[in-house]
Enzyme design. Structure first.
Site, PDB file in Angstrom:
ATOM      1  N   THR A  60       1.274  -1.327  -0.155  1.00  0.00           N
ATOM      2  CA  THR A  60       0.128   0.269  -0.052  1.00  0.00           C
ATOM      3  C   THR A  60       0.744   1.332  -0.102  1.00  0.00           C
ATOM      4  O   THR A  60       2.209   1.631   0.254  1.00  0.00           O
ATOM      5  CB  THR A  60      -1.010  -0.390   1.362  1.00  0.00           C
ATOM      6  OG1 THR A  60      -2.021   1.740   1.732  1.00  0.00           O
ATOM      7  CG2 THR A  60      -0.134   0.141   2.632  1.00  0.00           C
ATOM      8  N   ASP A  61       0.035   2.519  -0.674  1.00  0.00           N
ATOM      9  CA  ASP A  61       0.677   3.803  -0.219  1.00  0.00           C
ATOM     10  C   ASP A  61       1.196   4.419   0.764  1.00  0.00           C
ATOM     11  O   ASP A  61       1.933   5.200   1.497  1.00  0.00           O
ATOM     12  CB  ASP A  61       0.307   4.548  -1.392  1.00  0.00           C
ATOM     13  CG  ASP A  61      -1.430   5.025  -0.545  1.00  0.00           C
ATOM     14  OD1 ASP A  61      -1.556   4.638   0.060  1.00  0.00           O
ATOM     15  OD2 ASP A  61      -1.744   5.857  -1.690  1.00  0.00           O
ATOM     16  N   TYR A 102      -1.884  -0.395  11.597  1.00  0.00           N
ATOM     17  CA  TYR A 102      -2.250  -1.025   9.249  1.00  0.00           C
ATOM     18  C   TYR A 102      -0.738  -0.624   9.247  1.00  0.00           C
ATOM     19  O   TYR A 102      -0.066  -1.655   8.385  1.00  0.00           O
ATOM     20  CB  TYR A 102      -3.332  -0.997   8.909  1.00  0.00           C
ATOM     21  CG  TYR A 102      -3.120  -0.745   7.553  1.00  0.00           C
ATOM     22  CD1 TYR A 102      -3.773  -2.035   6.959  1.00  0.00           C
ATOM     23  CD2 TYR A 102      -2.919   0.357   6.478  1.00  0.00           C
ATOM     24  CE1 TYR A 102      -3.351  -2.837   5.452  1.00  0.00           C
ATOM     25  CE2 TYR A 102      -3.687  -0.685   4.962  1.00  0.00           C
ATOM     26  CZ  TYR A 102      -3.667  -1.618   4.412  1.00  0.00           C
ATOM     27  OH  TYR A 102      -3.287  -1.800   3.234  1.00  0.00           O
ATOM     28  N   LYS A 114       1.406  -3.868   7.474  1.00  0.00           N
ATOM     29  CA  LYS A 114       2.034  -3.476   5.983  1.00  0.00           C
ATOM     30  C   LYS A 114       3.692  -3.449   5.237  1.00  0.00           C
ATOM     31  O   LYS A 114       4.264  -3.584   5.119  1.00  0.00           O
ATOM     32  CB  LYS A 114       1.146  -2.624   5.617  1.00  0.00           C
ATOM     33  CG  LYS A 114       0.060  -2.948   5.076  1.00  0.00           C
ATOM     34  CD  LYS A 114      -0.019  -4.552   4.635  1.00  0.00           C
ATOM     35  CE  LYS A 114      -0.207  -4.701   3.144  1.00  0.00           C
ATOM     36  NZ  LYS A 114       0.319  -6.088   2.444  1.00  0.00           N
TER      37      LYS A 114
HETATM   38  P1  NAD Z   1      -9.824  -7.045   1.720  1.00  0.00           P
HETATM   39  O1  NAD Z   1      -9.630  -7.065   3.835  1.00  0.00           O
HETATM   40  O2  NAD Z   1     -10.787  -7.466   1.190  1.00  0.00           O
HETATM   41  O3  NAD Z   1      -9.391  -8.993   2.053  1.00  0.00           O
HETATM   42  C1  NAD Z   1      -8.331  -9.049   2.928  1.00  0.00           C
HETATM   43  C2  NAD Z   1      -7.961 -11.032   2.427  1.00  0.00           C
HETATM   44  O4  NAD Z   1      -7.171 -11.649   3.247  1.00  0.00           O
HETATM   45  C3  NAD Z   1      -9.750 -12.036   2.488  1.00  0.00           C
HETATM   46  O5  NAD Z   1     -10.225 -12.380   2.193  1.00  0.00           O
HETATM   47  C4  NAD Z   1      -9.783 -12.141   3.978  1.00  0.00           C
HETATM   48  O6  NAD Z   1     -10.622 -13.713   4.407  1.00  0.00           O
HETATM   49  C5  NAD Z   1      -7.991 -13.102   3.978  1.00  0.00           C
HETATM   50  N1  NAD Z   1      -7.221 -13.359   4.879  1.00  0.00           N
HETATM   51  C6  NAD Z   1      -6.637 -12.195   5.994  1.00  0.00           C
HETATM   52  N2  NAD Z   1      -6.588 -12.512   7.176  1.00  0.00           N
HETATM   53  C7  NAD Z   1      -5.892 -13.990   6.296  1.00  0.00           C
HETATM   54  C8  NAD Z   1      -5.202 -15.278   7.123  1.00  0.00           C
HETATM   55  N3  NAD Z   1      -3.869 -15.014   7.974  1.00  0.00           N
HETATM   56  N4  NAD Z   1      -4.976 -16.140   5.847  1.00  0.00           N
HETATM   57  C9  NAD Z   1      -5.599 -16.077   5.017  1.00  0.00           C
HETATM   58  N5  NAD Z   1      -6.376 -15.406   4.039  1.00  0.00           N
HETATM   59  C10 NAD Z   1      -6.494 -14.166   5.359  1.00  0.00           C
HETATM   60  O7  NAD Z   1      -8.212  -6.638   1.541  1.00  0.00           O
HETATM   61  P2  NAD Z   1      -8.155  -5.886   0.200  1.00  0.00           P
HETATM   62  O8  NAD Z   1      -8.976  -4.641   0.743  1.00  0.00           O
HETATM   63  O9  NAD Z   1      -8.530  -7.276  -1.013  1.00  0.00           O
HETATM   64  O10 NAD Z   1      -6.753  -5.594   0.158  1.00  0.00           O
HETATM   65  C11 NAD Z   1      -5.692  -6.962  -0.640  1.00  0.00           C
HETATM   66  C12 NAD Z   1      -3.990  -5.996  -0.027  1.00  0.00           C
HETATM   67  O11 NAD Z   1      -4.206  -5.652  -1.220  1.00  0.00           O
HETATM   68  C13 NAD Z   1      -3.253  -6.388   1.204  1.00  0.00           C
HETATM   69  O12 NAD Z   1      -2.536  -6.415   1.838  1.00  0.00           O
HETATM   70  C14 NAD Z   1      -3.880  -4.456   1.056  1.00  0.00           C
HETATM   71  O13 NAD Z   1      -2.765  -4.210   2.281  1.00  0.00           O
HETATM   72  C15 NAD Z   1      -3.617  -4.008  -0.105  1.00  0.00           C
HETATM   73  N6  NAD Z   1      -4.112  -3.244  -0.500  1.00  0.00           N
HETATM   74  C16 NAD Z   1      -5.009  -2.442  -0.191  1.00  0.00           C
HETATM   75  C17 NAD Z   1      -6.462  -1.198  -1.111  1.00  0.00           C
HETATM   76  C18 NAD Z   1      -6.457  -0.996  -0.753  1.00  0.00           C
HETATM   77  O14 NAD Z   1      -7.250   0.406  -0.626  1.00  0.00           O
HETATM   78  N7  NAD Z   1      -8.527  -1.731  -0.458  1.00  0.00           N
HETATM   79  C19 NAD Z   1      -4.696  -0.374  -1.640  1.00  0.00           C
HETATM   80  C20 NAD Z   1      -3.721  -0.454  -1.760  1.00  0.00           C
HETATM   81  C21 NAD Z   1      -3.149  -2.249  -1.243  1.00  0.00           C
HETATM   82  O1  DAU Z   2      -4.738   3.797   0.257  1.00  0.00           O
HETATM   83  C1  DAU Z   2      -4.644   2.265   0.411  1.00  0.00           C
HETATM   84  C2  DAU Z   2      -4.968   2.564   1.275  1.00  0.00           C
HETATM   85  O2  DAU Z   2      -6.595   2.576   1.466  1.00  0.00           O
HETATM   86  C3  DAU Z   2      -5.000   0.178   1.509  1.00  0.00           C
HETATM   87  O3  DAU Z   2      -4.058   0.346   2.061  1.00  0.00           O
HETATM   88  C4  DAU Z   2      -6.088  -0.105   2.866  1.00  0.00           C
HETATM   89  O4  DAU Z   2      -6.336  -0.987   2.769  1.00  0.00           O
HETATM   90  C5  DAU Z   2      -7.403   0.397   2.528  1.00  0.00           C
HETATM   91  O5  DAU Z   2      -8.543   0.561   3.495  1.00  0.00           O
HETATM   92  C6  DAU Z   2      -7.292   2.196   2.677  1.00  0.00           C
HETATM   93  O6  DAU Z   2      -6.975   3.027   3.102  1.00  0.00           O
HETATM   94  P1  DAU Z   2      -8.300   4.218   3.835  1.00  0.00           P
HETATM   95  O7  DAU Z   2      -7.828   4.707   5.147  1.00  0.00           O
HETATM   96  O8  DAU Z   2      -7.595   5.176   3.059  1.00  0.00           O
HETATM   97  O9  DAU Z   2      -9.921   4.085   3.171  1.00  0.00           O
HETATM   98  P2  DAU Z   2     -11.599   3.869   4.093  1.00  0.00           P
HETATM   99  O10 DAU Z   2     -11.751   3.729   3.253  1.00  0.00           O
HETATM  100  O11 DAU Z   2     -10.607   3.403   4.951  1.00  0.00           O
HETATM  101  O12 DAU Z   2     -10.695   5.500   4.416  1.00  0.00           O
HETATM  102  C7  DAU Z   2     -10.541   6.313   2.768  1.00  0.00           C
HETATM  103  C8  DAU Z   2     -11.133   7.957   3.547  1.00  0.00           C
HETATM  104  O13 DAU Z   2     -12.081   8.172   3.995  1.00  0.00           O
HETATM  105  C9  DAU Z   2     -10.129   8.501   4.485  1.00  0.00           C
HETATM  106  O14 DAU Z   2      -9.469   9.303   4.626  1.00  0.00           O
HETATM  107  C10 DAU Z   2     -11.009   8.159   5.977  1.00  0.00           C
HETATM  108  C11 DAU Z   2     -12.584   8.830   5.781  1.00  0.00           C
HETATM  109  N1  DAU Z   2     -13.661   7.769   6.073  1.00  0.00           N
HETATM  110  C12 DAU Z   2     -13.420   6.648   6.369  1.00  0.00           C
HETATM  111  C13 DAU Z   2     -15.139   6.036   6.147  1.00  0.00           C
HETATM  112  C14 DAU Z   2     -14.601   4.595   6.494  1.00  0.00           C
HETATM  113  C15 DAU Z   2     -14.145   9.192   6.336  1.00  0.00           C
HETATM  114  O15 DAU Z   2     -14.369  10.120   6.465  1.00  0.00           O
HETATM  115  N2  DAU Z   2     -15.748   8.558   6.986  1.00  0.00           N
HETATM  116  C16 DAU Z   2     -16.144   6.657   6.998  1.00  0.00           C
HETATM  117  O16 DAU Z   2     -16.706   6.169   7.388  1.00  0.00           O
END
Ligand code: NAD
Ligand code: DAU
Length: 387
Positions: free
Chosen positions: A147-148, A173, A177
């Site tokens: 992640t960023d 978190y 990471k």
């Molecule tokens: P998510 O929370 O939707 O999914 C995580 C998955 O991992 C789930 O299916 C969960 O069951 C599985 N998991 C959790 N713990 C586990 C374990 N111990 N063993 C096996 N499986 C396990 O997450 P996401 O948003 O899909 O993110 C996926 C990856 O991408 C993460 O590593 C996250 O850090 C990274 N990432 C996410 C974002 C974002 O915006 N969502 C951005 C950049 C990077």
């Molecule tokens: O930047 C990459 C990351 O983006 C990933 O690594 C994480 O897994 C992913 O969850 C996400 O993190 P953020 O904290 O940026 O995402 P989130 O959707 O939780 O929140 C986005 C922005 O919105 C953040 O500034 C917090 C704000 N927010 C979030 C929630 C859930 C609100 O204002 N209200 C809310 O209820």
């Protein structure tokens, strides 16, 4: 770019890949994309935490190219067995605890899965890599999806994060990471494991669990619930459609250089308030019969997230210039697709938001003035934050 790349992968005749966390948001989009592109067999190891949902992959569950394994990446024996049995040509590591707010409430699970889990996977990959020879050894890759947030926060004028930006993680978190990224780096440097790291900005799209900003706001707005904006709503995130992240990972897997980091992002910086108001406008248009129109009246400023990072922005020029990847969706097209998907998949939202999800909503929003206050609507006006 995308189709040339697909052709190469489809025709390469190589074996399976092991995906971890493939039942989550990005993992499931990646698996669907990979199989549709003819990338070859996928073995998906997922613990099925609250964030993992096998339903996301229902369309491929009977495919001979797809194998699901219910298990934990911290189970070293299981991981070793899977590597022996399937002899994958790559490991694509998504599995993680991924929600910042949950990491603030309970960081333990983040350290366990994100740090210990990555360590266990790296050790197993190293042992497995040691058994490979010839072209199998040559082509093996460990792709660590990160992640960023590891880079910390930016001031309004600061240049976007690039691959050499120093790490400065601010949430549990992000720290977990960052730790996992450092482990991967060390396994490349010390043991010669052919790993690559990607650091991506905020994703959005189908199958995102409605604890994250965009799906949470859509789900709440459709039910006339408050739209809880943290603090003043001026925090900035750089949004990428999840399908574009999946294509970036395919490109990196195919052509990325071992030991390198690639930043992934779509160049879509938006304040949270802008995102929420755009979503409200889309819902006004796409659900004209809604009794909650205009949806923007549901916006409610609530207590800020502790340690809230102010701004993220990604410089993806290395990935674009070196590997020729480009995002296909603009924020406008991607967001419209996403809202349409959530409208068409109400049953999916319903199924993932029953039970334990309700408990989370109470725990996270209860004390900060963001309860389901449909009747407590506040109009959105400049400077109206109630922090
Ligand atoms: P998510 O929370 O939707 O999914 C995580 C998955 O991992 C789930 O299916 C969960 O069951 C599985 N998991 C959790 N713990 C586990 C374990 N111990 N063993 C096996 N499986 C396990 O997450 P996401 O948003 O899909 O993110 C996926 C990856 O991408 C993460 O590593 C996250 O850090 C990274 N990432 C996410 C974002 C974002 O915006 N969502 C951005 C950049 C990077
Ligand atoms: O930047 C990459 C990351 O983006 C990933 O690594 C994480 O897994 C992913 O969850 C996400 O993190 P953020 O904290 O940026 O995402 P989130 O959707 O939780 O929140 C986005 C922005 O919105 C953040 O500034 C917090 C704000 N927010 C979030 C929630 C859930 C609100 O204002 N209200 C809310 O209820």
């Amino acid at each position: 770019m995308r189709s040339d790349h697909n052709d190469k992968i489809a025709g390469n005749g190589l074996g399976s890949i092991l995906v971890t966390g493939g039942a989550g948001f990005i993992g499931s989009n990646f698996v669907l994309d990979w199989l549709a592109a003819g990338g070859g067999p996928v073995v998906n190891l997922d613990k099925l935490t609250y964030a993992g949902n096998p339903e996301n992959l229902a369309s491929v569950q009977h495919s001979p190219a797809y194998t699901f394994v219910h298990g934990d990446i911290c189970d070293a024996e299981l991981v070793a067995k899977l590597l022996q049995e399937h002899k994958p040509r790559a490991i694509v590591h998504f599995a993680a605890e991924s929600h910042v707010d949950r990491s603030i409430v309970g960081p333990e699970a983040f350290l366990r899965t994100n740090i210990d889990g990555t360590f266990i996977l790296l050790q197993a990959a190293r042992a497995y890599y040691g058994t490979l020879e010839g072209s199998q050894r040559e082509s093996f890759r460990f792709l660590h999806v990160s992640t960023d947030e590891v880079y910390g926060t930016l001031t309004p004028e600061a240049p976007a994060f690039h691959e050499d930006t120093p790490y400065a993680p601010n949430s549990p978190y992000a720290a977990s990471k960052a730790s996992s990224d450092h482990l991967v780096r060390a396994w490349v440097h010390t043991y010669g494991l052919p790993a690559i790291i990607t650091n991506c900005s905020n994703n959005y799209g189908p199958y995102q669990f409605p604890e994250k900003l965009i799906p949470l706001m859509i789900a709440n707005a459709l039910q006339g619930k408050a739209l809880p904006v943290y603090g003043d709503g001026q925090q900035i995130r750089d949004w990428l459609y999840v399908g574009d992240h999946a294509s970036a990972l395919r490109v990196v897997l195919q052509s990325g250089r071992v030991g390198e980091t690639y930043n992934v992002g779509g160049g879509n910086q938006r304040s949270n308030l802008e995102v929420v108001t755009t979503l409200c406008e889309l819902l006004d248009e796409l659900v004209p019969e809604s009794k909650f129109k205009p949806h923007v009246q549901l916006v409610k400023y609530v207590t800020d997230r502790p340690g809230h990072d102010r701004r993220y922005a990604i410089d993806a020029r290395k990935l674009e210039g070196e590997l020729g990847w480009h995002a296909e969706e603009s924020f406008e097209t991607g967001l419209r697709k996403t809202v349409e998907w959530y409208l068409a998949n109400a049953a999916w939202v319903e199924s993932v938001t029953s039970g334990a999800y309700q408990q989370w909503v109470k725990q996270n929003y209860g004390g900060r003035g963001g309860e389901d206050a449909a009747e407590e609507r506040t109009t959105i006006a400049a400077g109206e934050g109630s922090r």
